[in-house]
Write a protein that holds these residues in place. Structure first.
Motif, mmCIF file in Angstrom:
data_model
loop_
_atom_site.group_PDB
_atom_site.id
_atom_site.type_symbol
_atom_site.label_atom_id
_atom_site.label_comp_id
_atom_site.label_asym_id
_atom_site.label_seq_id
_atom_site.Cartn_x
_atom_site.Cartn_y
_atom_site.Cartn_z
ATOM 1 N N ASP A 174 33.793 -0.875 105.018
ATOM 2 C CA ASP A 174 34.757 -1.347 104.026
ATOM 3 C C ASP A 174 34.332 -0.877 102.641
ATOM 4 N N ILE A 175 34.823 0.291 102.241
ATOM 5 C CA ILE A 175 34.494 0.839 100.930
ATOM 6 C C ILE A 175 35.780 1.254 100.232
ATOM 7 N N ASN A 176 35.730 1.351 98.926
ATOM 8 C CA ASN A 176 36.901 1.745 98.140
ATOM 9 C C ASN A 176 37.121 3.256 98.224
ATOM 10 N N VAL A 177 38.372 3.643 98.383
ATOM 11 C CA VAL A 177 38.727 5.052 98.502
ATOM 12 C C VAL A 177 39.821 5.356 97.486
ATOM 13 N N SER A 178 39.600 6.370 96.667
ATOM 14 C CA SER A 178 40.598 6.750 95.671
ATOM 15 C C SER A 178 41.430 7.916 96.179
ATOM 16 N N ALA A 179 42.614 8.078 95.600
ATOM 17 C CA ALA A 179 43.491 9.186 95.984
ATOM 18 C C ALA A 179 42.835 10.526 95.670
ATOM 19 N N GLN A 180 42.078 10.589 94.581
ATOM 20 C CA GLN A 180 41.427 11.843 94.196
ATOM 21 C C GLN A 180 40.413 12.277 95.249
ATOM 22 N N VAL A 181 39.631 11.319 95.755
ATOM 23 C CA VAL A 181 38.624 11.638 96.763
ATOM 24 C C VAL A 181 39.294 11.996 98.089
ATOM 25 N N VAL A 182 40.328 11.257 98.463
ATOM 26 C CA VAL A 182 41.032 11.549 99.710
ATOM 27 C C VAL A 182 41.635 12.945 99.661
ATOM 28 N N GLU A 183 42.160 13.330 98.502
ATOM 29 C CA GLU A 183 42.737 14.675 98.359
ATOM 30 C C GLU A 183 41.653 15.734 98.520
ATOM 31 N N ALA A 184 40.459 15.487 97.968
ATOM 32 C CA ALA A 184 39.356 16.434 98.096
ATOM 33 C C ALA A 184 38.924 16.578 99.551
ATOM 34 N N ILE A 185 38.882 15.467 100.273
ATOM 35 C CA ILE A 185 38.506 15.514 101.689
ATOM 36 C C ILE A 185 39.570 16.250 102.499
ATOM 37 N N ALA A 186 40.839 16.007 102.176
ATOM 38 C CA ALA A 186 41.927 16.688 102.882
ATOM 39 C C ALA A 186 41.840 18.198 102.701
ATOM 40 N N ARG A 187 41.526 18.637 101.484
ATOM 41 C CA ARG A 187 41.387 20.070 101.232
ATOM 42 C C ARG A 187 40.177 20.636 101.972
ATOM 43 N N THR A 188 39.083 19.899 101.958
ATOM 44 C CA THR A 188 37.868 20.361 102.621
ATOM 45 C C THR A 188 38.081 20.533 104.121
ATOM 46 N N LEU A 189 38.766 19.584 104.730
ATOM 47 C CA LEU A 189 38.997 19.622 106.169
ATOM 48 C C LEU A 189 40.193 20.492 106.549
ATOM 49 N N ARG A 190 40.820 21.085 105.532
ATOM 50 C CA ARG A 190 41.956 21.995 105.741
ATOM 51 C C ARG A 190 43.079 21.345 106.536
ATOM 52 N N LEU A 191 43.431 20.143 106.116
ATOM 53 C CA LEU A 191 44.498 19.417 106.788
ATOM 54 C C LEU A 191 45.852 19.991 106.406
ATOM 55 N N ASP A 192 46.762 20.042 107.371
ATOM 56 C CA ASP A 192 48.120 20.457 107.043
ATOM 57 C C ASP A 192 48.850 19.280 106.397
ATOM 58 N N ARG A 193 50.109 19.485 106.025
ATOM 59 C CA ARG A 193 50.847 18.458 105.288
ATOM 60 C C ARG A 193 50.923 17.143 106.055
ATOM 61 N N LEU A 194 51.234 17.217 107.338
ATOM 62 C CA LEU A 194 51.379 15.999 108.123
ATOM 63 C C LEU A 194 50.043 15.284 108.283
#
Length: 283
Positions: free
Chosen positions: A72-92
Motif C-alpha cells: 500500500d504505497i502512493n502512486v502518482s500519474a507521473q510515475v505511472v506514466e514513466a513506468i508505462a513508457r519503460t515497459l513499452r505498454l500499448d495504449r490499452l
C-alpha cells in the motif's frame, strides 16, 4: 452453475495484487537488449530485473519493488506514466495500468441492468445476420432469432448461464466452431481482464472469475497471462455442422446510454456466406 466461495478481500487489496501481477508479467516479457542493456549472463528470471525497470523509469528500486509486491504505497500519474513508457505498454495496456493504480483516465459508466424494447427491435431487424448484446462481463443481455439458428440457440440455455465466457470455456453446446478458436479465446479473456479492472472487488465479477478458474484449466492458463485487449472487428471463419464454412465480420456498436453494453452484429463477408445465412433461417 454451482456457486463457489467468493473472496472476502477488499477492493484496494485486490487491486494492488492485480497491479503487482500485471507489472510483473509486462516486465518479464521485455528483453534487456530491447531497452539498451547488454544480455549479460544467466538470469534467474525472464525479462528485465526490477532494478532495471526502476532505473529506466527514474524511480527508487525499493519503491518499485514494493509496488510490484502489492504494498500500500502512493502512486502518482507521473510515475505511472514513466513506468508505462519503460515497459513499452500499448495504449490499452497503459489505460489498464492507470486504472489498476487508482488513476482512471475518465469516468466509469454504471452497468445497465435492462434494455429498452428498441434494442431488441434493432437486433430483430438485423436478420439474417446474427446479433446479440453483451455487457462488459460478457453476459448476454439480448439476442435475435438469427443468432439462435446460426450460432447457438440461447433459448435452450438457462438465463444464469448466458455468459459468453462460460459458454465458450465450460459448456459444449455450440452449433459451430471458429477455425481460429485459440486466438479468439485468448483475445476474449484479455478483453475480460481489461474490463475487470473497473470492477475489482465486485462480488458478481469475482464469482464469475472464480467459477471459470475452477471449471476451465484453459481459461486459467489464459487468465494468468495478464494480457489485455479491446473488442475487435476482425473477420472470423466458423465451421457450421450444417452448411460448412461461414466467413463473418462482427460490427460492434456501443450503446452509450446503457453503461458498458455493446451490440454485436455478425455480417456475412461474401455472397456464399450470405446465402448460407438465409438458408439456415429458412430451415
Amino acid at each position: 452453475m454451482t456457486s463457489l466461495p467468493v473472496s472476502r478481500q477488499n477492493g484496494p487489496d485486490e487491486r494492488r495484487r492485480e497491479l503487482a501481477g500485471f507489472l510483473r508479467s509486462r516486465r518479464e516479457r521485455l528483453q534487456p537488449e530491447e531497452v539498451g542493456f547488454a544480455p549479460g549472463g544467466r538470469r534467474r528470471t525472464p525479462g528485465l530485473r526490477r532494478e532495471e525497470v526502476a532505473q529506466l523509469a527514474g524511480v527508487g528500486v525499493t519503491w518499485y519493488t514494493w509496488l510490484e509486491q502489492g504494498r500500500d504505497i502512493n502512486v502518482s500519474a507521473q510515475v505511472v506514466e514513466a513506468i508505462a513508457r519503460t515497459l513499452r505498454l500499448d495504449r490499452l495496456e497503459r489505460n489498464h495500468l492507470y486504472t489498476l493504480a487508482g488513476l482512471p483516465l475518465g469516468p466509469v459508466s454504471a452497468e445497465c441492468g435492462g434494455l429498452p424494447p428498441s434494442v431488441q427491435r434493432m437486433l430483430d431487424n438485423a436478420s439474417p445476420y446474427p446479433g446479440l448484446v453483451l455487457n462488459a462481463r460478457y453476459d448476454v443481455l439480448a439476442f435475435n432469432d438469427a443468432y439462435c439458428k446460426i450460432m447457438l440457440d440461447l433459448t435452450q440455455i438457462p438465463v444464469e448461464e448466458r455468459n459468453v465466457l462460460w459458454l465458450t470455456f465450460v459448456t459444449q453446446q455450440w452449433q459451430c466452431s471458429f477455425s481460429d478458436s485459440e486466438s479468439i479465446k485468448l483475445h476474449m479473456v484479455a478483453g475480460y481482464r481489461a474490463a475487470s479492472a473497473d470492477h475489482l472487488g465486485e462480488p458478481s465479477w469475482q464469482e464469475l472469475t472464480q467459477r471459470l478458474l475452477a471449471e476451465s484449466p484453459e481459461f486459467a492458463d489464459l487468465w494468468n497471462r495478464y494480457d489485455v485487449a479491446a473488442p475487435s472487428n476482425n473477420v472470423k471463419v466458423i465451421d457450421h455442422p450444417r452448411v460448412g464454412r461461414l466467413r463473418i465480420e462482427p460490427v460492434n456498436m456501443w450503446l452509450t446510454r446503457l453503461g458498458s453494453a455493446r451490440a454485436t452484429i455478425y455480417t456475412a463477408v461474401d455472397d456464399e456466406s450470405e446465402a448460407k445465412f438465409r438458408r439456415l433461417l429458412e430451415d
